[in-house]
Design a protein around this motif. Structure first.
Motif, PDB file in Angstrom:
ATOM      1  N   THR A  19       0.856  -1.185   0.000  1.00 27.48           N
ATOM      2  CA  THR A  19       0.000   0.000   0.000  1.00 27.48           C
ATOM      3  C   THR A  19       0.892   1.235   0.000  1.00 27.48           C
ATOM      4  O   THR A  19       2.086   1.156   0.335  1.00 27.48           O
ATOM      5  N   LEU A  20       0.294   2.367  -0.348  1.00 24.40           N
ATOM      6  CA  LEU A  20       1.071   3.601  -0.313  1.00 24.40           C
ATOM      7  C   LEU A  20       1.518   3.935   1.107  1.00 24.40           C
ATOM      8  O   LEU A  20       2.611   4.464   1.305  1.00 24.40           O
ATOM      9  N   ARG A  21       0.700   3.591   2.105  1.00 29.89           N
ATOM     10  CA  ARG A  21       1.119   3.843   3.485  1.00 29.89           C
ATOM     11  C   ARG A  21       2.344   2.990   3.836  1.00 29.89           C
ATOM     12  O   ARG A  21       3.300   3.468   4.451  1.00 29.89           O
ATOM     13  N   GLN A  22       2.327   1.719   3.439  1.00 31.03           N
ATOM     14  CA  GLN A  22       3.473   0.852   3.703  1.00 31.03           C
ATOM     15  C   GLN A  22       4.719   1.394   2.999  1.00 31.03           C
ATOM     16  O   GLN A  22       5.807   1.433   3.585  1.00 31.03           O
ATOM     17  N   ALA A  23       4.551   1.803   1.753  1.00 26.51           N
ATOM     18  CA  ALA A  23       5.675   2.351   0.994  1.00 26.51           C
ATOM     19  C   ALA A  23       6.207   3.607   1.673  1.00 26.51           C
ATOM     20  O   ALA A  23       7.427   3.776   1.824  1.00 26.51           O
ATOM     21  N   ALA A  24       5.310   4.483   2.102  1.00 29.64           N
ATOM     22  CA  ALA A  24       5.727   5.725   2.755  1.00 29.64           C
ATOM     23  C   ALA A  24       6.470   5.429   4.058  1.00 29.64           C
ATOM     24  O   ALA A  24       7.485   6.077   4.356  1.00 29.64           O
ATOM     25  N   ARG A  31      14.858   6.895   4.963  1.00 29.69           N
ATOM     26  CA  ARG A  31      15.203   8.270   4.601  1.00 29.69           C
ATOM     27  C   ARG A  31      15.551   8.397   3.120  1.00 29.69           C
ATOM     28  O   ARG A  31      16.573   8.981   2.742  1.00 29.69           O
ATOM     29  N   VAL A  32      14.680   7.800   2.286  1.00 29.82           N
ATOM     30  CA  VAL A  32      14.848   7.883   0.838  1.00 29.82           C
ATOM     31  C   VAL A  32      13.577   8.457   0.216  1.00 29.82           C
ATOM     32  O   VAL A  32      12.498   8.359   0.789  1.00 29.82           O
ATOM     33  N   GLY A  33      13.721   9.042  -0.945  1.00 33.81           N
ATOM     34  CA  GLY A  33      12.593   9.670  -1.615  1.00 33.81           C
ATOM     35  C   GLY A  33      11.996   8.840  -2.725  1.00 33.81           C
ATOM     36  O   GLY A  33      11.075   9.299  -3.414  1.00 33.81           O
ATOM     37  N   ALA A  34      12.509   7.624  -2.909  1.00 29.71           N
ATOM     38  CA  ALA A  34      12.003   6.783  -3.991  1.00 29.71           C
ATOM     39  C   ALA A  34      12.238   5.319  -3.653  1.00 29.71           C
ATOM     40  O   ALA A  34      13.159   4.978  -2.907  1.00 29.71           O
ATOM     41  N   THR A  49       7.806   7.366  -6.170  1.00 29.43           N
ATOM     42  CA  THR A  49       8.482   8.464  -5.485  1.00 29.43           C
ATOM     43  C   THR A  49       7.555   9.108  -4.469  1.00 29.43           C
ATOM     44  O   THR A  49       6.339   8.902  -4.480  1.00 29.43           O
ATOM     45  N   GLU A  50       8.161   9.921  -3.626  1.00 29.98           N
ATOM     46  CA  GLU A  50       7.373  10.664  -2.645  1.00 29.98           C
ATOM     47  C   GLU A  50       6.349  11.546  -3.341  1.00 29.98           C
ATOM     48  O   GLU A  50       5.243  11.741  -2.824  1.00 29.98           O
ATOM     49  N   HIS A  99      14.831  11.443  -9.724  1.00 19.87           N
ATOM     50  CA  HIS A  99      15.535  10.197  -9.375  1.00 19.87           C
ATOM     51  C   HIS A  99      15.774   9.376 -10.635  1.00 19.87           C
ATOM     52  O   HIS A  99      14.916   9.323 -11.521  1.00 19.87           O
ATOM     53  N   LEU A 100      16.913   8.710 -10.670  1.00 20.92           N
ATOM     54  CA  LEU A 100      17.221   7.748 -11.731  1.00 20.92           C
ATOM     55  C   LEU A 100      17.638   6.438 -11.082  1.00 20.92           C
ATOM     56  O   LEU A 100      18.486   6.424 -10.180  1.00 20.92           O
ATOM     57  N   ILE A 101      17.028   5.348 -11.531  1.00 16.04           N
ATOM     58  CA  ILE A 101      17.480   4.032 -11.107  1.00 16.04           C
ATOM     59  C   ILE A 101      18.740   3.716 -11.904  1.00 16.04           C
ATOM     60  O   ILE A 101      18.773   3.895 -13.123  1.00 16.04           O
TER      61      ILE A 101
END
Length: 131
Positions: A19-24, A31-34, A49-50, A99-101
């Protein structure tokens, strides 16, 4: 300077059913933005991404019901570890993303962000202060 010198090798990988909550929560804890979204039943690698999470919340969607897979960017531009930071910055500027993977031999090896590039290009606060 090359992407491999600036990238973070701490890659948060999640599945499309998170879920988006789990991802957040995971992104916040690391402490990552993606996060790299990997679906073993699909051939592609995506990125969440955030900003994707923020856009969903802004539309009034429930972060406990919305899945990462529904908000993942799948038309991803990938960087190589031997790209220059200039190449990465130009790709980000052209594509309008932060961001770039980084793929090495087809596998995610890291993520490089605008912040990583700035950190390499701009002097640190400590170094910039007069003695």
């Amino acid at each position: 300077m090359l992407v491999r010198d600036a990238m973070s090798t701490l890659v948060l990988t999640i599945g499309p059913a998170h879920t988006l909550r789990q991802a957040a929560r995971l992104m916040s804890a690391r402490r990552v933005g993606a996060a790299v979204v990997f679906d073993p039943d699909d051939t592609g690698i995506g990125i969440l991404t955030e900003r994707d999470i923020l856009n969903s919340l802004g539309r009034g969607q429930d972060p406990d019901l919305e899945t990462a897979g529904a908000h993942t960017t799948t038309d991803v531009v990938f960087a190589g570890p031997v790209w220059t930071l200039q190449d990465a910055a130009e790709a980000m500027s052209h594509g309008g993303f932060r961001h770039l993977i980084v793929l090495d031999r087809g596998e995610p090896a890291g993520i490089v962000s605008v912040r990583d590039i700035i950190r390499c290009w701009a002097p640190s606060r400590r170094a910039a202060q007069p003695v």
